[in-house]
Design an enzyme around this catalytic site. Structure first.
Site, PDB file in Angstrom:
ATOM      1  N   GLU A   1     -19.105  20.730  24.516  1.00 49.72           N
ATOM      2  CA  GLU A   1     -19.440  21.547  25.678  1.00 49.72           C
ATOM      3  C   GLU A   1     -20.962  21.545  25.842  1.00 49.72           C
ATOM      4  O   GLU A   1     -21.479  21.600  26.944  1.00 49.72           O
ATOM      5  CB  GLU A   1     -18.929  22.969  25.431  1.00 49.72           C
ATOM      6  CG  GLU A   1     -18.944  23.839  26.653  1.00 49.72           C
ATOM      7  CD  GLU A   1     -19.660  25.135  26.408  1.00 49.72           C
ATOM      8  OE1 GLU A   1     -20.899  25.157  26.518  1.00 49.72           O
ATOM      9  OE2 GLU A   1     -18.973  26.133  26.124  1.00 49.72           O
TER      10      GLU A   1
ATOM     11  N   ARG B   1     -15.923  25.368  32.757  1.00 48.43           N
ATOM     12  CA  ARG B   1     -17.222  24.805  32.319  1.00 48.43           C
ATOM     13  C   ARG B   1     -17.683  23.583  33.116  1.00 48.43           C
ATOM     14  O   ARG B   1     -18.370  22.714  32.573  1.00 48.43           O
ATOM     15  CB  ARG B   1     -17.194  24.410  30.834  1.00 48.43           C
ATOM     16  CG  ARG B   1     -16.967  25.511  29.878  1.00 48.43           C
ATOM     17  CD  ARG B   1     -18.031  26.609  29.941  1.00 48.43           C
ATOM     18  NE  ARG B   1     -17.637  27.676  29.089  1.00 48.43           N
ATOM     19  CZ  ARG B   1     -16.779  28.633  29.452  1.00 48.43           C
ATOM     20  NH1 ARG B   1     -16.280  28.654  30.683  1.00 48.43           N
ATOM     21  NH2 ARG B   1     -16.444  29.566  28.611  1.00 48.43           N
TER      22      ARG B   1
ATOM     23  N   CYS C   1     -21.111  27.945  21.979  1.00 48.76           N
ATOM     24  CA  CYS C   1     -19.973  27.102  21.605  1.00 48.76           C
ATOM     25  C   CYS C   1     -20.323  25.631  21.780  1.00 48.76           C
ATOM     26  O   CYS C   1     -20.860  25.228  22.802  1.00 48.76           O
ATOM     27  CB  CYS C   1     -18.761  27.465  22.450  1.00 48.76           C
ATOM     28  SG  CYS C   1     -18.039  29.030  21.953  1.00 48.76           S
TER      29      CYS C   1
END
Ligand code: EPU
Length: 309
Positions: A287, A169, A217
């Protein structure tokens, strides 16, 4: 005043909620919608001149805009150069604004493998590559061969996969504005690629609340663990602050009602962090990208726009 000469490309004090999947948050001091590289450079030069940070908005699927809005220039790469795709056998060059779901489906229909792992992940080519989006079925980095960026100073750069330093990520591309991406896909049996794509979609449909009203998420998975599983085991599914609730379908998703504010989400994020830390001694890191003022309650920094350096 400062931006009126760039209308209609630039508009001031524009609500960002409708442009994000959470559907809430404040306004952008300036929203610039550009469709050519020349327009993008004009906007970047002006932002530098007036010393405002620049934020790039893709599909708005992974961004939480604070209630106080963003004191900067939010750039959207829409249409024209930025939504072009050029296919050449198993290779495709896509503008940063290309919808990744459409690109994935086009690849699957051509019997080209490599993007199916993106099934069910909303975003643009630029946004998903910058963050190295993905999940248990793979990450987008595997298909990326070359990335073209412009820095906010106007400096252009071409990156190969190694130089982009893709990790979980994140990538070294953060801080640059992606203009286009070259993907290298793998010719395969069209029926098999389509089947794999469908299987991934099916898994997502069964395990996640898909669609708007959430930003996927919320937390990164800590090394060797699943954030969703930890939140679930801490008994937090259904926990709510105002109009924001920890999803019953997948504990790493926050779903919102239309009455929700960014502060509700931020407070809920802080609650989840605290409870998971108490229970398992693990600090969950968001995130989702948080833009603008995120309040005192939260124990993390909001994402800075690109400064003029
Ligand atoms: N689990 C629970 N309870 C929950 C959620 C999950 O027990 O409420 C368990 C699952 O049963 C499974 C494990 O946790 O055993 C992992 O769950 P899942 O397969 O859903 O994957 P994840 O690690 O939670 C990652 C990505 C997702 C991606 C999925 C599937 C991150 C932070 N998340 O989720 O990406 O869709 O794999 O590919 O990397 C996103 O990045 O926004 C995102 C949704």
């Amino acid at each position: 005043m400062m931006w009126m000469d760039l209308a209609p490309m630039c508009a001031e004090h524009v609500p960002l909620g409708p442009l994000t999947w959470f559907g809430l948050g404040g306004t952008a001091r300036v929203l610039a919608t550009v469709s050519t590289q020349a327009q993008l450079r004009t906007v970047l030069a002006r932002a530098c001149e007036v010393d405002l940070p620049v934020y790039v908005l893709g599909a708005g699927a992974n961004v939480l805009v604070g209630d106080g809005g963003v004191d900067g220039v939010v750039v959207r790469l829409k249409g024209g150069d930025f939504e072009q795709t050029q296919w050449d056998g198993p290779r495709v060059v896509a503008g940063a604004g290309v919808d990744i779901a459409s690109l994935t489906l086009a690849a699957v229909r051509r019997g080209l493998a490599g993007l199916e792992c993106m099934a069910g992940i909303p975003g643009t080519a630029g946004g998903t590559v910058c963050m190295n989006a993905g999940g248990r079925f793979g990450e987008i980095k595997e298909a990326v061969r070359r990335v073209w960026t412009v820095h906010r100073s106007g400096c252009c750069r071409e990156w190969n996969q190694e130089e982009a330093e893709f990790e979980y990520r994140r990538s070294a591309l953060t801080g640059h504005i992606i203009e286009r991406v070259a993907f290298e896909l793998v010719p395969d049996d069209p029926g098999r690629v389509m089947q794999r794509y469908r299987e991934i979609w099916e898994y997502k449909k069964q395990s996640q609340p898909l669609g708007r009203g959430s930003a996927g998420c919320v937390f990164k998975n800590p090394p060797g663990e699943s954030a969703g599983a930890l939140i679930d085991r801490a008994g937090l599914k259904g926990t709510a602050v105002g109009g924001a609730t920890v999803s019953e379908a997948h504990a790493n998703f926050i779903v919102v009602r239309s009455s929700a504010t960014a502060s509700d989400i931020i407070e809920l994020i802080a609650t989840v962090q605290q409870r998971v830390e108490e229970e398992f001694g693990v600090t969950l890191e968001p995130e989702v990208q948080i833009w603008g003022d995120c309040g005192q309650a939260a124990r993390w920094q909001s994402r800075e726009g690109l400064a003029c350096t």
